[in-house]
Design a protein around this motif. Structure first.
Motif, PDB file in Angstrom:
ATOM      1  N   VAL A  86      50.962  58.560  29.736  1.00 24.49           N
ATOM      2  CA  VAL A  86      51.562  58.395  31.062  1.00 24.49           C
ATOM      3  C   VAL A  86      51.788  56.910  31.346  1.00 24.49           C
ATOM      4  O   VAL A  86      52.777  56.518  31.974  1.00 24.49           O
ATOM      5  N   ILE A  87      50.859  56.086  30.853  1.00 20.18           N
ATOM      6  CA  ILE A  87      50.985  54.637  31.025  1.00 20.18           C
ATOM      7  C   ILE A  87      52.036  54.085  30.078  1.00 20.18           C
ATOM      8  O   ILE A  87      52.940  53.347  30.474  1.00 20.18           O
ATOM      9  N   ASN A  88      51.911  54.463  28.794  1.00 22.88           N
ATOM     10  CA  ASN A  88      52.853  54.000  27.778  1.00 22.88           C
ATOM     11  C   ASN A  88      52.738  54.925  26.560  1.00 22.88           C
ATOM     12  O   ASN A  88      51.636  55.126  26.046  1.00 22.88           O
ATOM     13  N   PRO A  89      53.846  55.489  26.096  1.00 23.59           N
ATOM     14  CA  PRO A  89      53.788  56.404  24.944  1.00 23.59           C
ATOM     15  C   PRO A  89      53.167  55.779  23.701  1.00 23.59           C
ATOM     16  O   PRO A  89      52.468  56.455  22.939  1.00 23.59           O
ATOM     17  N   VAL A  90      53.417  54.490  23.475  1.00 25.75           N
ATOM     18  CA  VAL A  90      52.839  53.812  22.310  1.00 25.75           C
ATOM     19  C   VAL A  90      51.327  53.726  22.442  1.00 25.75           C
ATOM     20  O   VAL A  90      50.590  53.878  21.462  1.00 25.75           O
ATOM     21  N   LEU A  91      50.845  53.517  23.664  1.00 28.42           N
ATOM     22  CA  LEU A  91      49.408  53.471  23.905  1.00 28.42           C
ATOM     23  C   LEU A  91      48.772  54.825  23.604  1.00 28.42           C
ATOM     24  O   LEU A  91      47.706  54.905  22.991  1.00 28.42           O
ATOM     25  N   GLY A  92      49.440  55.907  24.002  1.00 26.99           N
ATOM     26  CA  GLY A  92      48.926  57.246  23.718  1.00 26.99           C
ATOM     27  C   GLY A  92      48.855  57.512  22.230  1.00 26.99           C
ATOM     28  O   GLY A  92      47.865  58.056  21.730  1.00 26.99           O
ATOM     29  N   ARG A  93      49.901  57.131  21.504  1.00 23.00           N
ATOM     30  CA  ARG A  93      49.934  57.341  20.048  1.00 23.00           C
ATOM     31  C   ARG A  93      48.838  56.530  19.364  1.00 23.00           C
ATOM     32  O   ARG A  93      48.178  57.006  18.434  1.00 23.00           O
ATOM     33  N   THR A  94      48.642  55.310  19.828  1.00 23.43           N
ATOM     34  CA  THR A  94      47.616  54.443  19.238  1.00 23.43           C
ATOM     35  C   THR A  94      46.218  55.007  19.478  1.00 23.43           C
ATOM     36  O   THR A  94      45.372  55.012  18.575  1.00 23.43           O
ATOM     37  N   MET A 134      51.942  64.280   1.054  1.00 27.02           N
ATOM     38  CA  MET A 134      51.449  63.529  -0.098  1.00 27.02           C
ATOM     39  C   MET A 134      50.761  62.240   0.339  1.00 27.02           C
ATOM     40  O   MET A 134      49.646  61.918  -0.100  1.00 27.02           O
ATOM     41  N   LEU A 135      51.408  61.497   1.229  1.00 26.72           N
ATOM     42  CA  LEU A 135      50.854  60.225   1.684  1.00 26.72           C
ATOM     43  C   LEU A 135      49.589  60.432   2.524  1.00 26.72           C
ATOM     44  O   LEU A 135      48.649  59.627   2.452  1.00 26.72           O
ATOM     45  N   ALA A 136      49.549  61.522   3.275  1.00 22.68           N
ATOM     46  CA  ALA A 136      48.361  61.799   4.084  1.00 22.68           C
ATOM     47  C   ALA A 136      47.129  61.953   3.207  1.00 22.68           C
ATOM     48  O   ALA A 136      46.071  61.365   3.479  1.00 22.68           O
ATOM     49  N   CYS A 182      47.372  58.734  10.776  1.00 23.42           N
ATOM     50  CA  CYS A 182      47.633  59.323  12.091  1.00 23.42           C
ATOM     51  C   CYS A 182      48.785  58.621  12.804  1.00 23.42           C
ATOM     52  O   CYS A 182      49.657  59.275  13.388  1.00 23.42           O
ATOM     53  N   TYR A 183      48.788  57.302  12.766  1.00 23.09           N
ATOM     54  CA  TYR A 183      49.812  56.552  13.497  1.00 23.09           C
ATOM     55  C   TYR A 183      51.194  56.799  12.910  1.00 23.09           C
ATOM     56  O   TYR A 183      52.189  56.856  13.630  1.00 23.09           O
ATOM     57  N   PHE A 184      51.255  56.972  11.596  1.00 22.46           N
ATOM     58  CA  PHE A 184      52.537  57.247  10.946  1.00 22.46           C
ATOM     59  C   PHE A 184      52.970  58.708  11.092  1.00 22.46           C
ATOM     60  O   PHE A 184      54.089  59.060  10.750  1.00 22.46           O
ATOM     61  N   GLY A 185      52.063  59.563  11.587  1.00 19.45           N
ATOM     62  CA  GLY A 185      52.404  60.971  11.783  1.00 19.45           C
ATOM     63  C   GLY A 185      52.488  61.780  10.511  1.00 19.45           C
ATOM     64  O   GLY A 185      53.273  62.729  10.423  1.00 19.45           O
ATOM     65  N   PHE A 186      51.678  61.422   9.513  1.00 16.86           N
ATOM     66  CA  PHE A 186      51.675  62.163   8.262  1.00 16.86           C
ATOM     67  C   PHE A 186      51.042  63.545   8.458  1.00 16.86           C
ATOM     68  O   PHE A 186      50.413  63.815   9.492  1.00 16.86           O
ATOM     69  N   GLU A 187      51.189  64.406   7.432  1.00 16.53           N
ATOM     70  CA  GLU A 187      50.789  65.811   7.564  1.00 16.53           C
ATOM     71  C   GLU A 187      49.541  66.134   6.742  1.00 16.53           C
ATOM     72  O   GLU A 187      49.504  65.906   5.536  1.00 16.53           O
ATOM     73  N   HIS A 188      48.547  66.696   7.411  1.00 15.69           N
ATOM     74  CA  HIS A 188      47.280  67.076   6.775  1.00 15.69           C
ATOM     75  C   HIS A 188      47.009  68.534   7.119  1.00 15.69           C
ATOM     76  O   HIS A 188      46.876  68.886   8.303  1.00 15.69           O
ATOM     77  N   VAL A 189      46.953  69.394   6.123  1.00 13.88           N
ATOM     78  CA  VAL A 189      46.927  70.834   6.387  1.00 13.88           C
ATOM     79  C   VAL A 189      45.728  71.266   7.208  1.00 13.88           C
ATOM     80  O   VAL A 189      45.850  72.119   8.104  1.00 13.88           O
TER      81      VAL A 189
END
Length: 236
Positions: free
Chosen positions: A50-58, A157-159, A191-198
């Motif tokens: 709500v404050i900043n989307p980048v802050l939420g992602r971080t 793969m990267l995750a 997590c920050y890059f949004g990689f996929e972990h089953v």
């Protein structure tokens, strides 16, 4: 390091063969730990977005790794790290290939059970029973389901490359504080890059299932299963 991996794989096989229930419980707990880590990360990320989307992602990327930290500290059985341990040991003929496959599949199943049970319990709490359709949890899962197959493949793969860097790195460190800092720093990247972990997706998708699956139009049985299967193969 190969000797260490061989020893760990032998212990896993012995535990699986002689104390199957104990092995299953360890795997269930791993799914629970990762789902709890995901849950608090989703809630905090939504509040701070709500404050900043980048802050939420971080903030999400800083909180999620504590699920893996808990697995490492409490000896949970995580399928994605077992992919590395069991495959290496099977390749070196330390354990039979058949045993490696059986352990990995059962570990994955029990991780799923742990994730779903925990997600269901969370869905019954006050905090998770009234999530809005715009919540960070739903937007994150919707983004995952919208990824092209090629992106999911490389993200997966990267995750797991990063997860196993965190596992092996923590093994090489003696101080628990150093282990924790290393794991959090490495998993932050994934997590920050949004990689996929089953296994992480077991938890996040189950949270959607038990709270408000209608919030995501693409959240269908076929899409979820195909996503899980592709990411599983990519992680492997």
């Amino acid at each position: 390091m190969n000797n260490y991996i061989d020893d760990v794989a032998k212990k896993k096989e012995a535990l699986f063969r002689t104390e199957f229930i104990r092995y299953g419980v360890r795997s269930i707990f791993a799914g629970m730990y990762l789902t709890l880590g995901s849950a608090v990360a989703f809630i905090a990320a939504d509040h701070f977005s709500v404050i900043n989307p980048v802050l939420g992602r971080t903030l999400f990327a800083l909180l999620f790794p504590w699920g893996l930290v808990t697995i490492i500290m409490l000896n949970g059985e995580l399928a994605t790290s077992n992919m590395m341990f069991l495959t290496n040991a099977a390749y070196r003929k330390t354990i039979p290939v058949r045993s490696a496959i059986g352990i990995l599949l059962m570990c994955t199943l029990f991780n799923l059970i742990g994730s779903m049970v925990t997600a269901f319990m969370l869905s019954q709490t006050t905090l998770f029973s009234n999530l809005e359709a715009s919540h960070y949890l739903y937007t994150a899962v919707e983004t995952k389901l919208a990824k092209p197959y090629g992106s999911m493949l490389f993200d997966g793969m990267l995750a797991n490359i990063l997860v196993n860097i965190a596992i092996i790195g923590s093994v090489r460190m003696k101080e628990n504080s150093a282990k924790i800092m290393f794991v959090v720093a490495i998993i932050f990247i994934f997590c920050y890059f949004g990689f996929e972990h089953v296994i992480a997706n077991f938890g996040s998708f189950s949270l959607v299932l038990f709270t408000n699956p209608g919030a995501i139009g693409s959240f269908t049985f076929g899409n979820v299963i195909s996503h899980w299967l592709l990411v599983f193969m990519a992680n492997y």
